[in-house]
Write a protein that holds these residues in place. Structure first.
Motif, PDB file in Angstrom:
ATOM      1  N   TRP A 656       0.851  -1.198   0.000  1.00 44.55           N
ATOM      2  CA  TRP A 656       0.000   0.000   0.000  1.00 44.55           C
ATOM      3  C   TRP A 656       0.886   1.248   0.000  1.00 44.55           C
ATOM      4  CZ3 TRP A 656      -0.646   4.448   2.691  1.00 44.55           C
ATOM      5  CH2 TRP A 656      -1.836   5.144   2.497  1.00 44.55           C
ATOM      6  N   GLY A 657       0.502   2.240  -0.772  1.00 47.13           N
ATOM      7  CA  GLY A 657       1.266   3.479  -0.829  1.00 47.13           C
ATOM      8  C   GLY A 657       2.483   3.426  -1.721  1.00 47.13           C
ATOM      9  N   SER A 658       2.584   2.427  -2.581  1.00 50.37           N
ATOM     10  CA  SER A 658       3.725   2.360  -3.494  1.00 50.37           C
ATOM     11  C   SER A 658       3.535   3.353  -4.620  1.00 50.37           C
ATOM     12  CB  SER A 658       3.872   0.936  -4.055  1.00 50.37           C
ATOM     13  OG  SER A 658       2.683   0.574  -4.756  1.00 50.37           O
ATOM     14  N   GLY A 659       4.621   3.672  -5.300  1.00 47.52           N
ATOM     15  CA  GLY A 659       4.562   4.647  -6.386  1.00 47.52           C
ATOM     16  C   GLY A 659       5.920   4.851  -7.017  1.00 47.52           C
ATOM     17  N   TRP A 660       6.095   6.039  -7.598  1.00 49.89           N
ATOM     18  CA  TRP A 660       7.316   6.374  -8.321  1.00 49.89           C
ATOM     19  C   TRP A 660       7.800   7.757  -7.907  1.00 49.89           C
ATOM     20  CZ3 TRP A 660       9.848   3.040 -11.599  1.00 49.89           C
ATOM     21  CH2 TRP A 660       9.150   1.912 -11.987  1.00 49.89           C
ATOM     22  N   ASP A 661       9.117   7.887  -7.838  1.00 55.03           N
ATOM     23  CA  ASP A 661       9.774   9.188  -7.703  1.00 55.03           C
ATOM     24  C   ASP A 661      10.412   9.531  -9.035  1.00 55.03           C
ATOM     25  OD1 ASP A 661       9.013   9.142  -5.109  1.00 55.03           O
ATOM     26  OD2 ASP A 661      11.007   9.404  -4.254  1.00 55.03           O
ATOM     27  N   ILE A 662      10.311  10.793  -9.423  1.00 53.83           N
ATOM     28  CA  ILE A 662      10.874  11.243 -10.686  1.00 53.83           C
ATOM     29  C   ILE A 662      11.826  12.396 -10.409  1.00 53.83           C
ATOM     30  CG2 ILE A 662       8.775  12.618 -11.062  1.00 53.83           C
ATOM     31  CD1 ILE A 662       9.336  12.401 -14.066  1.00 53.83           C
ATOM     32  N   LEU A 663      13.057  12.292 -10.923  1.00 56.97           N
ATOM     33  CA  LEU A 663      14.088  13.318 -10.787  1.00 56.97           C
ATOM     34  C   LEU A 663      14.193  14.087 -12.100  1.00 56.97           C
ATOM     35  CD1 LEU A 663      16.938  11.376  -8.921  1.00 56.97           C
ATOM     36  CD2 LEU A 663      15.043  12.678  -7.972  1.00 56.97           C
ATOM     37  N   LEU A 664      14.157  15.429 -12.010  1.00 56.58           N
ATOM     38  CA  LEU A 664      14.178  16.295 -13.185  1.00 56.58           C
ATOM     39  C   LEU A 664      15.276  17.325 -13.043  1.00 56.58           C
ATOM     40  CD1 LEU A 664      10.380  17.204 -13.069  1.00 56.58           C
ATOM     41  CD2 LEU A 664      11.359  15.301 -14.327  1.00 56.58           C
ATOM     42  N   PRO A 665      15.781  17.842 -14.153  1.00 57.31           N
ATOM     43  CA  PRO A 665      16.687  19.003 -14.070  1.00 57.31           C
ATOM     44  C   PRO A 665      15.915  20.222 -13.590  1.00 57.31           C
ATOM     45  CG  PRO A 665      16.892  17.882 -16.192  1.00 57.31           C
ATOM     46  CD  PRO A 665      15.668  17.331 -15.534  1.00 57.31           C
ATOM     47  N   LYS A 666      16.615  21.135 -12.967  1.00 57.42           N
ATOM     48  CA  LYS A 666      15.955  22.339 -12.472  1.00 57.42           C
ATOM     49  C   LYS A 666      15.476  23.201 -13.645  1.00 57.42           C
ATOM     50  CE  LYS A 666      20.017  25.331 -12.134  1.00 57.42           C
ATOM     51  NZ  LYS A 666      20.829  26.175 -11.240  1.00 57.42           N
ATOM     52  N   GLY A 667      14.420  23.935 -13.389  1.00 60.41           N
ATOM     53  CA  GLY A 667      13.817  24.756 -14.423  1.00 60.41           C
ATOM     54  C   GLY A 667      12.660  24.096 -15.139  1.00 60.41           C
ATOM     55  N   TRP A 668      12.492  22.777 -14.960  1.00 63.62           N
ATOM     56  CA  TRP A 668      11.437  22.042 -15.640  1.00 63.62           C
ATOM     57  C   TRP A 668      10.336  21.592 -14.672  1.00 63.62           C
ATOM     58  CZ3 TRP A 668      10.789  21.324 -20.806  1.00 63.62           C
ATOM     59  CH2 TRP A 668      11.854  21.687 -21.628  1.00 63.62           C
ATOM     60  N   TYR A 695       0.258   5.281   7.661  1.00 66.82           N
ATOM     61  CA  TYR A 695      -0.403   4.079   7.143  1.00 66.82           C
ATOM     62  C   TYR A 695       0.608   3.031   6.677  1.00 66.82           C
ATOM     63  CZ  TYR A 695      -5.014   6.259   7.334  1.00 66.82           C
ATOM     64  OH  TYR A 695      -6.180   6.824   7.769  1.00 66.82           O
ATOM     65  N   THR A 696       1.766   3.474   6.243  1.00 69.98           N
ATOM     66  CA  THR A 696       2.796   2.502   5.859  1.00 69.98           C
ATOM     67  C   THR A 696       3.602   1.996   7.049  1.00 69.98           C
ATOM     68  OG1 THR A 696       4.298   4.349   5.388  1.00 69.98           O
ATOM     69  CG2 THR A 696       3.028   3.448   3.541  1.00 69.98           C
ATOM     70  N   GLY A 697       3.437   2.606   8.230  1.00 68.27           N
ATOM     71  CA  GLY A 697       4.162   2.165   9.417  1.00 68.27           C
ATOM     72  C   GLY A 697       5.614   2.590   9.440  1.00 68.27           C
ATOM     73  N   ALA A 698       5.971   3.572   8.631  1.00 63.67           N
ATOM     74  CA  ALA A 698       7.361   4.038   8.578  1.00 63.67           C
ATOM     75  C   ALA A 698       7.502   5.297   9.421  1.00 63.67           C
ATOM     76  CB  ALA A 698       7.770   4.326   7.132  1.00 63.67           C
ATOM     77  N   PRO A 699       8.608   5.463  10.108  1.00 62.52           N
ATOM     78  CA  PRO A 699       8.816   6.694  10.898  1.00 62.52           C
ATOM     79  C   PRO A 699       9.035   7.886   9.991  1.00 62.52           C
ATOM     80  CG  PRO A 699      10.772   5.306  10.988  1.00 62.52           C
ATOM     81  CD  PRO A 699       9.725   4.511  10.275  1.00 62.52           C
ATOM     82  N   SER A 700       8.426   8.993  10.346  1.00 62.72           N
ATOM     83  CA  SER A 700       8.582  10.223   9.577  1.00 62.72           C
ATOM     84  C   SER A 700       9.745  11.044  10.129  1.00 62.72           C
ATOM     85  CB  SER A 700       7.293  11.053   9.623  1.00 62.72           C
ATOM     86  OG  SER A 700       6.977  11.408  10.962  1.00 62.72           O
ATOM     87  N   ILE A 701      10.291  11.889   9.274  1.00 65.97           N
ATOM     88  CA  ILE A 701      11.469  12.688   9.622  1.00 65.97           C
ATOM     89  C   ILE A 701      11.017  14.126   9.855  1.00 65.97           C
ATOM     90  CG2 ILE A 701      13.786  13.364   8.872  1.00 65.97           C
ATOM     91  CD1 ILE A 701      13.657  11.048   6.873  1.00 65.97           C
ATOM     92  N   PRO A 702      11.448  14.767  10.933  1.00 63.43           N
ATOM     93  CA  PRO A 702      12.276  14.287  12.039  1.00 63.43           C
ATOM     94  C   PRO A 702      11.459  13.886  13.260  1.00 63.43           C
ATOM     95  CG  PRO A 702      12.196  16.659  12.096  1.00 63.43           C
ATOM     96  CD  PRO A 702      11.272  16.245  10.991  1.00 63.43           C
ATOM     97  N   ASP A 703      10.114  13.729  13.100  1.00 69.47           N
ATOM     98  CA  ASP A 703       9.242  13.480  14.244  1.00 69.47           C
ATOM     99  C   ASP A 703       9.618  12.206  14.985  1.00 69.47           C
ATOM    100  OD1 ASP A 703       8.314  15.159  12.297  1.00 69.47           O
ATOM    101  OD2 ASP A 703       6.206  14.758  12.666  1.00 69.47           O
TER     102      ASP A 703
END
Length: 1059
Positions: A656-668, A695-703
């Motif tokens: 649950w909560g899976s997805g994609w991260d996309i890295l772009l050059p700046k300006g776009w 919901y994923t049970g992962a610790p959040s930063i920096p809480d």
């Protein structure tokens, strides 16, 4: 016309007779004071007289307008001035003209004298005086003698008063406002010549006053000038000197609640209700987030040197490190927790994610490798400092890698400087026409050019660079995230014809297309990218899979209206390739991307086609709305796709909560942001990110990282905010946490919690259990006997405290000086010792604890025993060895309520007693025990000190200044003790303060829309967890109690350790 009722009842002759009688009875020589009114004058006449005398000098009096009466009853008129001559006594011997005295008097009105009808109407008669024919009487007696000096003084005073009234204004209005309305003109306020000549001089003097001067406005302050592109960009860059803006800031500012955190201006939550909508998007559709505020640190050098330096900051005990095969090849993204060099498991710095650049060839010659570390902005400074220390980077290199600071060209920069100096536009001095458009300052445009952002090491050859804000990072969460990617993005077309690299703006892509190997890799990446559109969920792909791509301008494929991207079943026909992609992931060569080359990224940013040019091209299309074909002028953008696994721990809702991260050059940033939204993505902020981590049970930063410096700073800021919010409410509208038995409602005292459990364990180990404990408490509490028999358990003193929940004053004598001294001593001991608490992150030990926390039921006993054949059983000796290695540790746990309940922040996690478990087994509807209300010993003490303060205020006024200073100091100490309703000063023992022993605290809790019940995440003490597991029966292990800070009700919950 009928007369009034009171006139009809009284005859006219009787009213006249009554008037004469009153006049006859009036005393002769009635004293008439100059300048005053008679007693019979009405209120209206008094107001009228006061208005006339407002600006007159004191020696001038005005008559009432009806003449005056001398002592013989004769009226004298002298214009507006009346005189009366009074004869002096005959024995004075003075001449008659010297015995006369000139006085100014006011006389009664005609209506007060009750005159006859004829006189009041001005009837003609020889002996009548006063008004004649409606005018003032023409026949009047002239005085025989006047005093010239007195008469001249009176006239001079009148003339001066008249001139003063003419020249001096009596109101705050301007000169042109005193004119009649028919003479006023609109231009009179700023043009004096529009006024009459007699008023121009006065108006000119008014205009010269400072309060009427017009404020000087800059010529560049009009809206048209302020909205000018160049001025607007300069203003935006000025406003983000303290808190930087993301490229999507203006879009967020119109739709989100913005907050200033971590040096950025970020969107917290949408302005519309979106909690359930965001959950549905993450569950069924797609949620889009801007993570460009995450910081990127680059390490460039030899692979062996980098691994050697980083091995000191991590441990294989916590999981896979930088040297893992899948991570080192560059086909997967890794994550781990960094520590200070050689300090594991203490002094944690924070979690990171990292990516290795794939190797370019198969040559055996060692080449430099690049490593990107992505971290939260609150952790960046500590991690960067430690990286420079382990890599031995002591000074910046002489020739730093070219990181563009400002995108403006030199001649544009000079022109902007001239604009800011004089606040107005000027022509350029070079005389040349500016052909290059003004570029938008993107990335970290506020960087100090004199501050180094790259450091090298002469010993190891490693270069550490700070690439913060040099790239954009977006996150798409949900099962349709890959469908949105495939619909919004199209791979770049390959140049088949040889083009002149000088005429094409993207020369690097022309050179790439000339290499057959690069073209082959590009086609394989395109094929894999097309396969993503037919996959049901991103969770089917291996976690952390990396795919490199080169795509065309996404603004070209922008749809006319918003639509929802759906998975295409036609792309799933090749089941063998899809199955291979889900099992093995993306090949290593397909993970390559040109985004690793900063020169290419700079070229892509500078050669971007503006929105104005694109819109101009769209307007020139023959068929409006058709596809725009840019040909070779279309931009080619290198990107990097990184798969996010979502929920990977536990047994429920995996993926649950899976997805994609996309890295772009700046300006776009906006060029990709708008197409994602037009294809059905819903945008979330920081609150939606917290919900996703919960919901994923992962610790959040920096809480959820209390053992790192950023977590400590966050806890202090959060405590101050909650305390300020608490003080804003009156005492009657806020809970009294002292009576609820809550010692620290706004902050989790992890240090004291671990210290108390450690002291309990060491005290029990050093002093054996006394016979009195086992004999005296066995009858009162059957649980005590069981605890005393099982190894290092709770001491007798703690059980005594548990039996007295409602009397905290007996636990800690607040009035005695020894209590405060003991608390201070304990704090000093903590500060003096080197050992501090830490969070347990050993995967081997966490797996062992997770197995021990699962209850053993008769149904799955055989299967559970088979799965635990290779694991150790829970015994006292194993617990002692674990606590010897991790004496003061916290364990990250997840909690699920068995029945109703709503866990909140800082909810207390407690150990249930034996009676609580027995009652739960007997009655399944049993909600839980209830804490007895505690007494507030500080309330009466504060009242006594308040009364004492009032009594001591009296000597301040009578005594000396030294006594007053002493009293003020004592009053200051009283006020500094704390807020009513909160525990002041050092806290007592937190574990045994209430009837149920405290085990830990909740850091995130809420009603879960996924589970349909209350769920929470938090930390518990490792020592307390082991003692609880030893004391609980096998079928009830992991059962705990939750109690919110402002409630007395305990709720049953199941404790789970997901690993």
């Amino acid at each position: 016309m009928r007369s009034p009722s009171y006139l009809s009842r009284t005859p006219l002759w009787r009213r006249r007779l009554q008037g004469r009688e009153r006049a006859a009875l009036a005393p002769k020589g009635f004293p008439l004071v100059p300048g005053t009114l008679t007693p019979e004058m009405s209120n209206a006449r008094e107001k009228k007289h006061a208005k006339k005398m407002r600006n007159q000098p004191t020696n001038v009096t005005l008559s009432s307008g009806f003449g005056t009466v001398d002592e013989r009853g004769v009226k004298h008129h002298n214009g507006n001035e009346s005189f009366q001559y009074q004869k002096q006594e005959s024995h004075s011997g003075a001449p008659q003209h010297q015995q006369t005295k000139l006085t100014h008097v006011r006389f009664e009105a005609c209506m007060n004298e009750q005159p006859s009808r004829g006189q009041c109407r001005g009837e003609k008669g020889k002996g009548q005086v006063g008004w004649r024919g409606g005018h003032q009487g023409a026949v009047r007696e002239i005085p025989k003698y006047i005093t010239v000096s007195t008469f001249a003084q009176a006239r001079a005073a009148e003339i001066n008063a008249m001139l003063k009234a003419v020249t001096q204004k009596s109101s705050n209005s301007l000169v042109f406002q005193t004119l009649p309305r028919h003479m006023r003109r609109r231009a009179m306020s700023h043009n004096v010549k529009r006024l009459p000549k007699r008023l121009r001089e006065i108006a000119q003097k008014e205009a010269e006053k400072t309060e009427h001067q017009k404020k000087e406005h800059s010529k560049n302050k009009s809206r048209k000038a302020r909205r000018c592109h160049s001025n607007l960009l300069l203003e935006f860059n000025r406003r983000q000197k303290k808190n930087m803006w993301l490229e999507t800031h203006i879009w967020h500012a119109k739709r989100f609640h913005m907050v200033k955190k971590w040096g950025y201006c970020l969107g917290e939550s949408p302005t519309v209700k979106s909690y359930r909508a965001s959950y549905r998007a993450m569950t069924k559709h797609c949620l889009l987030q801007d993570l460009s505020y995450y910081c990127c640190l680059e390490l460039n050098g030899k692979e062996e040197e980098i691994l050697k330096a980083l091995s000191r900051m991590c441990s294989i005990d916590t999981g896979l490190t930088f040297a893992a095969v899948h991570f080192l090849s560059g086909k997967r993204q890794g994550s781990l927790v960094l520590y200070r060099a050689d300090k594991y498991p203490e002094e944690m710095l924070g979690p990171i994610t990292f990516i290795w650049k794939p190797e370019g060839g198969t040559s055996t010659i060692p080449v430099n490798r690049k490593l990107w570390l992505w971290t939260h902005p609150t952790l960046k400074q500590d991690i960067l400092t430690e990286l420079k220390r382990v890599c031995q980077c002591v000074q910046p290199p002489e020739a730093v890698a070219a990181i563009p600071e400002v995108v403006l060209t030199p001649h544009e920069d000079k022109s902007h400087v001239k604009q800011t100096e004089n606040c107005k536009k000027r022509k350029r001095d070079d005389g040349k026409k500016n052909t290059n458009p003004v570029k938008k300052i993107v990335g970290d445009g506020t960087r100090n050019p004199f501050q180094p952002y790259s450091w090298t090491s002469s010993a190891t050859g490693i270069v550490v660079s700070d690439l913060t804000m040099e790239m954009n990072r977006y996150r798409l969460i949900g099962p349709l995230s890959h469908s949105i990617l495939t619909e919004a993005l199209k791979t770049a077309s390959v140049y088949t014809e040889v083009e002149d690299t000088e005429t094409v703006p993207h020369s690097w892509w022309v050179e790439t297309c000339k290499n057959p190997d690069s073209v082959s890799v590009h086609h394989r990446q395109e094929a894999i990218f097309e396969l993503l559109g037919g996959i049901a969920s991103p969770a089917e792909i291996p976690a952390g899979t990396i795919l490199g791509l080169t795509i065309g301008d996404p603004r070209v494929n922008l749809p006319q209206k918003k639509s929802k991207a759906l998975p295409s079943l036609e792309k799933c026909q090749d089941n063998e390739k899809v199955r291979q992609l889900c099992l093995e992931g993306v090949p290593v060569d397909c993970a390559h991307s040109f985004i690793w080359n900063q020169d290419i990224c700079k070229s892509v940013t500078e050669n971007q086609i503006s929105e104005k040019e694109l819109n101009q091209m769209r307007s020139e299309l023959m068929v409006p709305g058709s596809q725009l074909n840019l040909g070779h002028c279309e931009s080619k953008i290198p990107i990097l796709l990184i798969q996010q696994p979502g929920k990977v721990t536990g047994e429920d809702r995996l993926g649950w909560g899976s997805g994609w991260d996309i890295l772009l050059p700046k300006g776009w940033g906006m060029a990709f942001w708008i197409p994602f939204i037009y294809h059905g993505a819903r945008v979330g902020g920081l609150k939606e990110a917290l919900m996703h981590s919960q919901y994923t049970g992962a610790p959040s930063i920096p809480d959820d990282f209390p053992d790192c410096p950023a977590g400590t700073v966050f806890a202090v800021e959060q405590e101050n905010n909650l305390l300020e919010k608490y003080k804003r409410h009156p005492p009657a509208k806020r809970p009294n946490y002292v009576k609820h038995g809550t010692l620290s409602p706004f902050r989790c005292p992890w240090e004291q919690l671990t210290r108390d459990w450690e002291s309990r364990r060491t005290a029990q180990a050093e002093a054996p259990v006394s016979p009195s404990c086992s004999s005296a408490n066995a009858k009162s509490d059957p649980e005590t006997e069981d605890l005393c028999e099982q190894g290092p358990q709770l001491s007798c003193g703690s059980e005594t405290l548990k039996d007295q929940p409602g009397e905290p004053e007996e636990m800690m004598d607040t009035d005695s000086p020894g209590a405060a001294g003991s608390g201070d001593t304990a704090d000093e001991g903590v500060c003096g010792t080197e050992s501090t608490f830490c969070v347990l992150r050993s995967r081997k030990l966490l797996k062992l604890l997770a197995a021990w926390c699962q209850p053993v039921s008769r149904r799955n006993l055989a299967a559970l025993q088979a799965s635990r054949m290779h694991q150790q059983e829970l015994t006292k000796s194993i617990c002692v060895s674990i606590l010897h290695d991790y004496p003061r540790s916290l364990v990250w746990v997840s909690l699920s309520l068995l029945k109703k309940g709503h866990p909140e922040l800082h909810t207390m996690i407690c150990i249930p007693s034996k009676d609580d478990i027995l009652r739960l087994n007997e009655d399944r509807l049993y909600c839980g025990p209830q804490e007895s209300r505690h007494s507030d010993p500080f309330k009466a003490k504060a009242q006594k000190q308040k009364e004492k303060k009032k009594m001591e205020q009296e000597p301040i006024q009578e005594g000396s200044a030294a006594q007053g200073v002493a009293v003020e100091q004592r009053c200051t100490l009283v006020c500094a003790e704390g807020t009513p309703g909160l525990w002041p000063g050092p806290l007592p023992e937190v574990t045994g303060h209430c009837s149920r022993t405290l085990l830990g605290f909740v850091t995130k809790g809420d009603f879960s829309l996924a589970a349909g019940c209350g769920e929470a995440l938090g930390f518990v003490s490792l020592t307390g967890l082991l003692e609880m597991l030893l004391s609980q029966p096998a079928d009830q292990r992991g059962l705990v109690l939750l109690r919110t800070p402002a409630s007395l009700q305990y709720r049953f919950a199941r404790l789970i350790i997901d690993i």
